[in-house]
Design a protein around this motif. Structure first.
Motif, PDB file in Angstrom:
ATOM      1  N   LEU A   1       0.821  -1.194   0.000  1.00 41.25           N
ATOM      2  CA  LEU A   1       0.000   0.000   0.000  1.00 41.25           C
ATOM      3  C   LEU A   1       0.859   1.250   0.000  1.00 41.25           C
ATOM      4  CD1 LEU A   1      -2.799   1.398   0.285  1.00 41.25           C
ATOM      5  CD2 LEU A   1      -2.486   1.192   2.737  1.00 41.25           C
ATOM      6  N   VAL A   2       1.829   1.349   0.928  1.00 39.96           N
ATOM      7  CA  VAL A   2       2.667   2.540   1.031  1.00 39.96           C
ATOM      8  C   VAL A   2       4.130   2.142   0.969  1.00 39.96           C
ATOM      9  CG1 VAL A   2       3.329   4.483   2.480  1.00 39.96           C
ATOM     10  CG2 VAL A   2       0.959   3.716   2.455  1.00 39.96           C
ATOM     11  N   ASP A   3       4.882   2.753   0.062  1.00 41.71           N
ATOM     12  CA  ASP A   3       6.332   2.564   0.001  1.00 41.71           C
ATOM     13  C   ASP A   3       6.954   3.639   0.874  1.00 41.71           C
ATOM     14  OD1 ASP A   3       9.016   2.330  -0.519  1.00 41.71           O
ATOM     15  OD2 ASP A   3       8.844   2.624  -2.675  1.00 41.71           O
ATOM     16  N   GLY A   4       7.251   3.291   2.115  1.00 41.50           N
ATOM     17  CA  GLY A   4       7.778   4.261   3.071  1.00 41.50           C
ATOM     18  C   GLY A   4       9.073   4.907   2.628  1.00 41.50           C
ATOM     19  N   THR A   5       9.924   4.170   1.941  1.00 48.93           N
ATOM     20  CA  THR A   5      11.187   4.760   1.505  1.00 48.93           C
ATOM     21  C   THR A   5      10.958   5.879   0.490  1.00 48.93           C
ATOM     22  OG1 THR A   5      11.483   3.022  -0.150  1.00 48.93           O
ATOM     23  CG2 THR A   5      12.553   2.699   1.970  1.00 48.93           C
ATOM     24  N   ALA A   6       9.930   5.746  -0.329  1.00 52.52           N
ATOM     25  CA  ALA A   6       9.611   6.803  -1.300  1.00 52.52           C
ATOM     26  C   ALA A   6       9.122   8.066  -0.601  1.00 52.52           C
ATOM     27  CB  ALA A   6       8.554   6.308  -2.287  1.00 52.52           C
ATOM     28  N   LEU A   7       8.595   7.909   0.628  1.00 49.70           N
ATOM     29  CA  LEU A   7       8.120   9.050   1.397  1.00 49.70           C
ATOM     30  C   LEU A   7       9.193   9.605   2.330  1.00 49.70           C
ATOM     31  CD1 LEU A   7       4.582   7.746   2.447  1.00 49.70           C
ATOM     32  CD2 LEU A   7       5.191   9.128   0.461  1.00 49.70           C
ATOM     33  N   GLY A   8      10.369   8.999   2.318  1.00 49.95           N
ATOM     34  CA  GLY A   8      11.436   9.433   3.213  1.00 49.95           C
ATOM     35  C   GLY A   8      11.344   8.827   4.601  1.00 49.95           C
ATOM     36  N   MET A   9      10.540   7.781   4.738  1.00 55.39           N
ATOM     37  CA  MET A   9      10.397   7.124   6.040  1.00 55.39           C
ATOM     38  C   MET A   9      11.545   6.152   6.273  1.00 55.39           C
ATOM     39  SD  MET A   9       6.317   6.434   6.138  1.00 55.39           S
ATOM     40  CE  MET A   9       6.460   5.558   7.675  1.00 55.39           C
ATOM     41  N   GLU A  10      11.902   5.999   7.548  1.00 55.89           N
ATOM     42  CA  GLU A  10      12.981   5.092   7.914  1.00 55.89           C
ATOM     43  C   GLU A  10      12.511   3.952   8.806  1.00 55.89           C
ATOM     44  OE1 GLU A  10      16.389   7.259   9.361  1.00 55.89           O
ATOM     45  OE2 GLU A  10      15.962   8.907   7.980  1.00 55.89           O
ATOM     46  N   GLN A  11      11.645   4.259   9.793  1.00 57.58           N
ATOM     47  CA  GLN A  11      11.187   3.233  10.736  1.00 57.58           C
ATOM     48  C   GLN A  11       9.717   3.472  11.072  1.00 57.58           C
ATOM     49  OE1 GLN A  11      13.785   3.764  14.089  1.00 57.58           O
ATOM     50  NE2 GLN A  11      15.260   2.290  13.319  1.00 57.58           N
ATOM     51  N   ALA A  12       8.831   2.851  10.329  1.00 51.32           N
ATOM     52  CA  ALA A  12       7.400   2.995  10.616  1.00 51.32           C
ATOM     53  C   ALA A  12       7.136   2.508  12.035  1.00 51.32           C
ATOM     54  CB  ALA A  12       6.578   2.210   9.614  1.00 51.32           C
ATOM     55  N   SER A  13       6.348   3.288  12.790  1.00 55.11           N
ATOM     56  CA  SER A  13       6.187   2.943  14.202  1.00 55.11           C
ATOM     57  C   SER A  13       4.751   2.941  14.703  1.00 55.11           C
ATOM     58  CB  SER A  13       7.003   3.902  15.070  1.00 55.11           C
ATOM     59  OG  SER A  13       6.593   5.235  14.865  1.00 55.11           O
ATOM     60  N   GLY A  14       3.850   3.571  14.033  1.00 52.85           N
ATOM     61  CA  GLY A  14       2.475   3.590  14.508  1.00 52.85           C
ATOM     62  C   GLY A  14       1.529   3.863  13.358  1.00 52.85           C
ATOM     63  N   LEU A  15       0.299   3.378  13.482  1.00 50.41           N
ATOM     64  CA  LEU A  15      -0.703   3.555  12.438  1.00 50.41           C
ATOM     65  C   LEU A  15      -2.026   3.993  13.046  1.00 50.41           C
ATOM     66  CD1 LEU A  15      -0.251   0.200  10.483  1.00 50.41           C
ATOM     67  CD2 LEU A  15       0.585   2.427   9.786  1.00 50.41           C
ATOM     68  N   ALA A  16      -2.744   4.828  12.305  1.00 46.93           N
ATOM     69  CA  ALA A  16      -4.115   5.181  12.661  1.00 46.93           C
ATOM     70  C   ALA A  16      -4.849   5.442  11.349  1.00 46.93           C
ATOM     71  CB  ALA A  16      -4.157   6.415  13.559  1.00 46.93           C
ATOM     72  N   LEU A  17      -6.117   5.030  11.285  1.00 47.85           N
ATOM     73  CA  LEU A  17      -6.905   5.174  10.065  1.00 47.85           C
ATOM     74  C   LEU A  17      -8.182   5.930  10.388  1.00 47.85           C
ATOM     75  CD1 LEU A  17      -7.325   4.385   7.059  1.00 47.85           C
ATOM     76  CD2 LEU A  17      -8.449   2.318   7.899  1.00 47.85           C
ATOM     77  N   ARG A  18      -8.483   6.956   9.571  1.00 45.12           N
ATOM     78  CA  ARG A  18      -9.724   7.714   9.756  1.00 45.12           C
ATOM     79  C   ARG A  18     -10.166   8.277   8.422  1.00 45.12           C
ATOM     80  NH1 ARG A  18     -11.901  12.906  11.612  1.00 45.12           N
ATOM     81  NH2 ARG A  18     -13.593  12.420  13.026  1.00 45.12           N
ATOM     82  N   GLU A  19     -11.399   7.966   8.063  1.00 50.55           N
ATOM     83  CA  GLU A  19     -12.035   8.504   6.866  1.00 50.55           C
ATOM     84  C   GLU A  19     -11.161   8.377   5.616  1.00 50.55           C
ATOM     85  OE1 GLU A  19     -13.320  12.466   7.820  1.00 50.55           O
ATOM     86  OE2 GLU A  19     -14.704  11.746   9.358  1.00 50.55           O
ATOM     87  N   GLY A  20     -10.582   7.203   5.426  1.00 50.21           N
ATOM     88  CA  GLY A  20      -9.802   6.934   4.221  1.00 50.21           C
ATOM     89  C   GLY A  20      -8.405   7.509   4.218  1.00 50.21           C
ATOM     90  N   VAL A  21      -7.968   8.044   5.348  1.00 47.83           N
ATOM     91  CA  VAL A  21      -6.606   8.571   5.459  1.00 47.83           C
ATOM     92  C   VAL A  21      -5.862   7.730   6.485  1.00 47.83           C
ATOM     93  CG1 VAL A  21      -5.167  10.556   6.037  1.00 47.83           C
ATOM     94  CG2 VAL A  21      -7.357  10.904   4.874  1.00 47.83           C
ATOM     95  N   LEU A  22      -4.710   7.217   6.079  1.00 43.09           N
ATOM     96  CA  LEU A  22      -3.856   6.420   6.946  1.00 43.09           C
ATOM     97  C   LEU A  22      -2.744   7.312   7.477  1.00 43.09           C
ATOM     98  CD1 LEU A  22      -3.154   3.569   8.026  1.00 43.09           C
ATOM     99  CD2 LEU A  22      -1.735   3.283   5.972  1.00 43.09           C
ATOM    100  N   TYR A  23      -2.626   7.369   8.799  1.00 45.18           N
ATOM    101  CA  TYR A  23      -1.566   8.141   9.447  1.00 45.18           C
ATOM    102  C   TYR A  23      -0.486   7.158   9.870  1.00 45.18           C
ATOM    103  CZ  TYR A  23      -5.073  11.768   9.429  1.00 45.18           C
ATOM    104  OH  TYR A  23      -6.022  12.680   9.017  1.00 45.18           O
ATOM    105  N   VAL A  24       0.755   7.423   9.447  1.00 47.79           N
ATOM    106  CA  VAL A  24       1.863   6.512   9.707  1.00 47.79           C
ATOM    107  C   VAL A  24       2.967   7.285  10.417  1.00 47.79           C
ATOM    108  CG1 VAL A  24       3.511   4.893   8.709  1.00 47.79           C
ATOM    109  CG2 VAL A  24       1.306   5.282   7.573  1.00 47.79           C
ATOM    110  N   GLY A  25       3.336   6.825  11.608  1.00 44.86           N
ATOM    111  CA  GLY A  25       4.432   7.450  12.339  1.00 44.86           C
ATOM    112  C   GLY A  25       5.765   6.903  11.879  1.00 44.86           C
TER     113      GLY A  25
END
Length: 85
Positions: A1-25
């Motif tokens: 679903l999400v390529d974290g490296t393309a977003l500049g992410m290094e260590q995904a740590s938390g998730l929350a979903l609301r109204e079709g938006v996924l929040y990724v720490g």
């Protein structure tokens, strides 16, 4: 679903979903990314000035859309304005 490296992410740590938006720490950068369900980044918020590196933990959104973030090393929970889609 999400390529974290393309977003500049290094260590995904938390998730929350609301109204079709996924929040990724991202524990390494202290950022919370908002992405749609196709993986497109909508926005992000940088918490690195408020928490120590590696401290970003779980995420949760309440019914009003407020974002709560666990600061693992600071032993606290922060309420922050979520990234806006």
């Amino acid at each position: 679903l999400v390529d974290g490296t393309a977003l500049g992410m290094e260590q995904a740590s938390g998730l929350a979903l609301r109204e079709g938006v996924l929040y990724v720490g991202d524990r390494a950068t202290g950022r919370v990314h908002a992405v749609d369900l196709t993986g497109v980044q909508l926005d992000w918020v940088d918490l690195s000035s408020r928490i120590e590196p590696g401290s970003l933990g779980a995420l949760e959104l309440d019914a009003a859309g407020r974002l709560y973030v666990a600061d693992v090393m600071g032993h606290r929970v922060l309420r922050v304005a979520p990234p806006t889609p």
